[in-house]
Design a protein around this motif. Structure first.
Motif, PDB file in Angstrom:
ATOM      1  N   MET A   1       0.834  -1.193   0.000  1.00 32.24           N
ATOM      2  CA  MET A   1       0.000   0.000   0.000  1.00 32.24           C
ATOM      3  C   MET A   1       0.879   1.258   0.000  1.00 32.24           C
ATOM      4  SD  MET A   1      -2.966   1.070   2.718  1.00 32.24           S
ATOM      5  CE  MET A   1      -4.306   0.080   2.107  1.00 32.24           C
ATOM      6  N   ARG A   2       0.471   2.246  -0.777  1.00 32.08           N
ATOM      7  CA  ARG A   2       1.228   3.500  -0.801  1.00 32.08           C
ATOM      8  C   ARG A   2       0.523   4.531   0.101  1.00 32.08           C
ATOM      9  NH1 ARG A   2       3.757   5.551  -5.852  1.00 32.08           N
ATOM     10  NH2 ARG A   2       5.356   5.875  -4.302  1.00 32.08           N
ATOM     11  N   SER A   3       1.249   5.621   0.367  1.00 30.84           N
ATOM     12  CA  SER A   3       0.738   6.607   1.341  1.00 30.84           C
ATOM     13  C   SER A   3      -0.661   7.122   0.994  1.00 30.84           C
ATOM     14  CB  SER A   3       1.658   7.822   1.407  1.00 30.84           C
ATOM     15  OG  SER A   3       2.893   7.467   1.880  1.00 30.84           O
ATOM     16  N   PHE A   4      -0.853   7.488  -0.289  1.00 28.89           N
ATOM     17  CA  PHE A   4      -2.141   8.093  -0.637  1.00 28.89           C
ATOM     18  C   PHE A   4      -3.278   7.065  -0.522  1.00 28.89           C
ATOM     19  CE2 PHE A   4      -5.297   9.926  -3.680  1.00 28.89           C
ATOM     20  CZ  PHE A   4      -5.551  11.076  -2.957  1.00 28.89           C
ATOM     21  N   ASP A   5      -2.953   5.773  -0.782  1.00 29.37           N
ATOM     22  CA  ASP A   5      -3.975   4.726  -0.626  1.00 29.37           C
ATOM     23  C   ASP A   5      -4.413   4.654   0.841  1.00 29.37           C
ATOM     24  OD1 ASP A   5      -3.721   4.030  -3.263  1.00 29.37           O
ATOM     25  OD2 ASP A   5      -2.226   2.478  -2.872  1.00 29.37           O
ATOM     26  N   ALA A   6      -3.448   4.804   1.745  1.00 30.23           N
ATOM     27  CA  ALA A   6      -3.772   4.717   3.175  1.00 30.23           C
ATOM     28  C   ALA A   6      -4.699   5.871   3.572  1.00 30.23           C
ATOM     29  CB  ALA A   6      -2.489   4.744   4.008  1.00 30.23           C
ATOM     30  N   THR A   7      -4.346   7.085   3.143  1.00 30.15           N
ATOM     31  CA  THR A   7      -5.186   8.250   3.483  1.00 30.15           C
ATOM     32  C   THR A   7      -6.582   8.087   2.862  1.00 30.15           C
ATOM     33  OG1 THR A   7      -3.161   9.485   3.153  1.00 30.15           O
ATOM     34  CG2 THR A   7      -5.111  10.778   3.573  1.00 30.15           C
ATOM     35  N   SER A   8      -6.614   7.580   1.630  1.00 25.92           N
ATOM     36  CA  SER A   8      -7.908   7.399   0.955  1.00 25.92           C
ATOM     37  C   SER A   8      -8.723   6.317   1.654  1.00 25.92           C
ATOM     38  CB  SER A   8      -7.706   7.026  -0.521  1.00 25.92           C
ATOM     39  OG  SER A   8      -6.979   8.043  -1.154  1.00 25.92           O
ATOM     40  N   PHE A   9      -8.033   5.291   2.176  1.00 24.74           N
ATOM     41  CA  PHE A   9      -8.749   4.239   2.905  1.00 24.74           C
ATOM     42  C   PHE A   9      -9.478   4.852   4.104  1.00 24.74           C
ATOM     43  CE2 PHE A   9      -9.106   1.342   6.426  1.00 24.74           C
ATOM     44  CZ  PHE A   9      -9.669   0.209   5.854  1.00 24.74           C
ATOM     45  N   TYR A  10      -8.767   5.665   4.880  1.00 24.86           N
ATOM     46  CA  TYR A  10      -9.397   6.279   6.061  1.00 24.86           C
ATOM     47  C   TYR A  10     -10.541   7.212   5.645  1.00 24.86           C
ATOM     48  CZ  TYR A  10      -5.394   4.498   8.722  1.00 24.86           C
ATOM     49  OH  TYR A  10      -4.452   3.682   9.307  1.00 24.86           O
ATOM     50  N   PHE A  11     -10.322   7.941   4.541  1.00 22.85           N
ATOM     51  CA  PHE A  11     -11.372   8.826   4.023  1.00 22.85           C
ATOM     52  C   PHE A  11     -12.628   8.008   3.690  1.00 22.85           C
ATOM     53  CE2 PHE A  11     -13.667  10.302   0.324  1.00 22.85           C
ATOM     54  CZ  PHE A  11     -13.975  11.615   0.644  1.00 22.85           C
ATOM     55  N   ASN A  12     -12.432   6.915   2.939  1.00 21.52           N
ATOM     56  CA  ASN A  12     -13.582   6.118   2.478  1.00 21.52           C
ATOM     57  C   ASN A  12     -14.305   5.448   3.632  1.00 21.52           C
ATOM     58  OD1 ASN A  12     -13.810   6.497  -0.334  1.00 21.52           O
ATOM     59  ND2 ASN A  12     -11.867   5.420  -0.583  1.00 21.52           N
ATOM     60  N   ARG A  13     -13.535   5.006   4.637  1.00 22.71           N
ATOM     61  CA  ARG A  13     -14.171   4.346   5.776  1.00 22.71           C
ATOM     62  C   ARG A  13     -15.124   5.325   6.478  1.00 22.71           C
ATOM     63  NH1 ARG A  13     -10.340   1.841  10.261  1.00 22.71           N
ATOM     64  NH2 ARG A  13     -10.107   4.057  10.707  1.00 22.71           N
ATOM     65  N   ALA A  14     -14.692   6.584   6.609  1.00 22.68           N
ATOM     66  CA  ALA A  14     -15.564   7.576   7.235  1.00 22.68           C
ATOM     67  C   ALA A  14     -16.709   7.955   6.286  1.00 22.68           C
ATOM     68  CB  ALA A  14     -14.759   8.819   7.608  1.00 22.68           C
ATOM     69  N   ALA A  15     -16.383   8.101   4.996  1.00 22.83           N
ATOM     70  CA  ALA A  15     -17.411   8.502   4.018  1.00 22.83           C
ATOM     71  C   ALA A  15     -18.528   7.469   3.950  1.00 22.83           C
ATOM     72  CB  ALA A  15     -16.777   8.704   2.646  1.00 22.83           C
ATOM     73  N   ASP A  16     -18.166   6.174   4.184  1.00 21.46           N
ATOM     74  CA  ASP A  16     -19.187   5.111   4.184  1.00 21.46           C
ATOM     75  C   ASP A  16     -20.241   5.360   5.256  1.00 21.46           C
ATOM     76  OD1 ASP A  16     -17.971   3.751   2.166  1.00 21.46           O
ATOM     77  OD2 ASP A  16     -16.963   2.281   3.447  1.00 21.46           O
ATOM     78  N   MET A  17     -19.861   6.084   6.294  1.00 22.42           N
ATOM     79  CA  MET A  17     -20.795   6.324   7.390  1.00 22.42           C
ATOM     80  C   MET A  17     -21.544   7.644   7.209  1.00 22.42           C
ATOM     81  SD  MET A  17     -18.584   4.970  10.568  1.00 22.42           S
ATOM     82  CE  MET A  17     -20.088   4.686  11.447  1.00 22.42           C
ATOM     83  N   MET A  18     -21.245   8.331   6.097  1.00 21.79           N
ATOM     84  CA  MET A  18     -21.890   9.622   5.856  1.00 21.79           C
ATOM     85  C   MET A  18     -22.741   9.496   4.588  1.00 21.79           C
ATOM     86  SD  MET A  18     -18.416  11.825   6.437  1.00 21.79           S
ATOM     87  CE  MET A  18     -19.139  13.454   6.575  1.00 21.79           C
ATOM     88  N   ASP A  19     -23.558  10.499   4.379  1.00 20.56           N
ATOM     89  CA  ASP A  19     -24.416  10.443   3.209  1.00 20.56           C
ATOM     90  C   ASP A  19     -23.691  11.126   2.038  1.00 20.56           C
ATOM     91  OD1 ASP A  19     -26.592  10.069   1.659  1.00 20.56           O
ATOM     92  OD2 ASP A  19     -27.710  11.789   2.451  1.00 20.56           O
ATOM     93  N   LEU A  20     -22.667  10.458   1.496  1.00 20.66           N
ATOM     94  CA  LEU A  20     -21.852  11.089   0.454  1.00 20.66           C
ATOM     95  C   LEU A  20     -21.953  10.297  -0.844  1.00 20.66           C
ATOM     96  CD1 LEU A  20     -18.292  12.108   1.753  1.00 20.66           C
ATOM     97  CD2 LEU A  20     -20.205  13.562   1.146  1.00 20.66           C
ATOM     98  N   SER A  21     -22.335  10.952  -1.893  1.00 21.52           N
ATOM     99  CA  SER A  21     -22.442  10.240  -3.178  1.00 21.52           C
ATOM    100  C   SER A  21     -21.041   9.942  -3.710  1.00 21.52           C
ATOM    101  CB  SER A  21     -23.183  11.116  -4.188  1.00 21.52           C
ATOM    102  OG  SER A  21     -22.348  12.210  -4.539  1.00 21.52           O
ATOM    103  N   ASP A  22     -20.957   8.985  -4.647  1.00 18.43           N
ATOM    104  CA  ASP A  22     -19.666   8.643  -5.246  1.00 18.43           C
ATOM    105  C   ASP A  22     -19.045   9.847  -5.945  1.00 18.43           C
ATOM    106  OD1 ASP A  22     -19.830   6.133  -4.305  1.00 18.43           O
ATOM    107  OD2 ASP A  22     -20.405   5.185  -6.196  1.00 18.43           O
ATOM    108  N   ASN A  23     -19.898  10.667  -6.551  1.00 18.92           N
ATOM    109  CA  ASN A  23     -19.363  11.824  -7.282  1.00 18.92           C
ATOM    110  C   ASN A  23     -18.706  12.834  -6.344  1.00 18.92           C
ATOM    111  OD1 ASN A  23     -20.342  10.672  -9.547  1.00 18.92           O
ATOM    112  ND2 ASN A  23     -22.172  11.978  -9.707  1.00 18.92           N
ATOM    113  N   ILE A  24     -19.352  13.051  -5.192  1.00 18.44           N
ATOM    114  CA  ILE A  24     -18.784  14.002  -4.225  1.00 18.44           C
ATOM    115  C   ILE A  24     -17.507  13.405  -3.620  1.00 18.44           C
ATOM    116  CG2 ILE A  24     -19.164  15.148  -1.995  1.00 18.44           C
ATOM    117  CD1 ILE A  24     -20.590  16.523  -4.242  1.00 18.44           C
ATOM    118  N   ARG A  25     -17.510  12.105  -3.361  1.00 16.55           N
ATOM    119  CA  ARG A  25     -16.289  11.481  -2.843  1.00 16.55           C
ATOM    120  C   ARG A  25     -15.116  11.695  -3.799  1.00 16.55           C
ATOM    121  NH1 ARG A  25     -17.058   5.772   0.165  1.00 16.55           N
ATOM    122  NH2 ARG A  25     -19.133   6.147   0.932  1.00 16.55           N
TER     123      ARG A  25
END
Ligand code: NAD
Length: 411
Positions: A1-25
């Motif tokens: 895993m590279r650095s940006f993948d790690a940051t994006s992983f944390y972003f997506n995990r939180a975004a999954d709990m929010m009402d965020l469309s794929d486009n906004i993500r």
């Protein structure tokens, strides 16, 4: 895993709990601009060396972009991109009117003379000066850079754009800097640690600490924690780790580092351990305050500390984070834990713009209050949503950036 993948992983995990469309993500994770510049300098021996410099501007929906400048041999575009994204979430978590950016040059500053370092800095400014500025993107110190580098930065920027001390923060106090900026990240780490221990019902005097990194952040954190009654038993830097189960003489180590160009090499009042061994020591609190990616799936199961405070950016890979969650280890995430630095940078920038300066006491008061408010907001969110402190911090940050993006529009 590279650095940006790690940051994006944390972003997506939180975004999954929010009402965020794929486009906004997709909009929120995609950096606004990425720049690579050639940094060619003549070394003291007459040879020409060419380095690569980067500036990634991740998001500006909440204000001018803000983020440090790193000089380290391992700097590459992916790492800078990841650090820039972290700055977007961090400035939002502490509610500063900023977006996120980061810069870096792939160079080991310890191998350069001061003259060479100055040339590299000025050449880098030559390459990016049109893309930065007090209302656009404001750099600051990070690993391998300090107030002196920021002073050269400001001076070179002025050659193109005139007097603009607010174009960069973390400057020397004598040159439009802020008393208390240098200590602010480490002090913030200390303030957050005390608050977290209190929430967890742990006593500072019964807390043994292992700390990796003894530069700007690590040294000020060590000082604060030892003064707050914690027992700092291990400290490391690039020269290795120093361990004394009964407690280290932090003041003595600060003195040694001051007298040896910031290094602990040669410090003899402790047992030597490796940096990897330091992470696995029998302590209550672990503070990575140097490189990213040091807590991995290979060592996460062996970490004995019950609490980890991420003074460094990105010290924990997602696989390790999952193991810590499973094991009930509490992690205070980087986007909150080291936000004292950018908060003090904000005070410096405001004062530069107003041509008015505060004293150290006022800076500390304002800093402590701002950090206390941010800690409480993240803690309350973690409790109410039943999520980790990292996910809570991301939810808070993403929510603020997302709302600003929608309100501002993308037309
Ligand atoms: P620094 O350059 O002042 O110090 C870095 C320290 O890390 C030094 O003690 C160095 O010897 C040590 N180090 C280098 N390589 C190492 C290795 N392989 N193993 C162990 N130690 C090693 O940098 P800093 O400003 O203190 O930054 C440290 C961390 O804090 C970075 O992750 C940075 O992004 C983060 N951070 C810094 C600030 C700030 O205000 N300076 C703000 C937020 C976050």
């Amino acid at each position: 895993m590279r650095s940006f993948d790690a940051t994006s992983f944390y972003f997506n995990r939180a975004a999954d709990m929010m009402d965020l469309s794929d486009n906004i993500r997709r909009l929120l994770v995609t950096p606004k601009r990425e720049v690579q510049v050639q940094v060619a300098v003549e070394r003291d021996n007459g040879e020409i060396h060419t380095y690569l410099g980067y500036r990634v501007q991740h998001d500006d929906s909440r204000g001018p972009m803000k983020g440090g400048l790193r000089y380290h041999a391992d700097v590459d575009l992916d790492e800078v991109r990841s650090l820039a994204a972290l700055m977007t979430w961090k400035t939002a978590v502490v509610n500063l009117p900023y977006g996120g950016a980061k810069g870096g040059i792939a160079v080991n500053p310890a191998l350069l003379s001061l003259r060479e370092l100055e040339q590299i800095t000025r050449k880098f400014v030559d390459g990016i000066h049109d893309l930065i500025g007090p209302d656009m993107d404001i750099p600051a110190p990070d690993m391998g850079t300090n107030g002196e580098v920021m002073a050269w930065f400001m001076n070179q920027y002025a050659k193109y754009h005139g007097f603009s001390p607010a174009c960069v923060t973390g400057k020397p106090v004598e040159l439009y800097g802020l008393p208390g900026r240098e200590e602010a990240t480490g002090r913030g780490v200390g303030i957050f640690t005390v608050k977290l221990l209190s929430r967890l019902g742990r006593k500072p005097a019964e807390t043994r600490v292992a700390l990796q990194g003894f530069g700007n952040v690590g040294s000020h954190a060590a000082k604060f924690l030892s003064e707050a009654d914690m027992k700092v038993v291990a400290i490391s830097d690039a020269s290795g780790g120093y361990y004394r189960p009964g407690g280290l003489d932090v003041a003595g180590m600060l003195k040694h580092a001051r007298e040896h160009r910031g290094s602990l090499a040669g410090y003899a009042e402790a047992e030597k351990v490796t940096n990897e061994e330091l992470l696995r020591l029998d302590v209550e609190l672990l503070i990575p305050a140097a490189l990213g990616g040091v807590l991995t799936k290979n060592n996460a199961a062996d970490i004995k500390a019950g609490v980890i405070v991420e003074a460094a950016n990105s010290p924990t890979w997602p696989e390790a984070d999952a193991i810590f969650d499973e094991r009930g280890i509490v992690v205070l995430p980087d986007i909150l834990a080291n936000a004292g630095g950018v908060t003090a940078s904000y005070f410096e920038w405001v004062q530069n713009k107003q041509h008015y300066s505060w004293g150290l006491n006022r800076v500390r008061q304002e800093l402590d209050r701002a950090l206390a408010d941010s800690f409480e907001a993240v803690w309350e969110l973690a409790v109410s949503r039943k999520v980790s402190l990292r996910t809570a911090a991301y939810i808070l940050g993403i929510g603020r950036v997302g709302r600003a993006t929608i309100l501002g529009g993308i037309a």
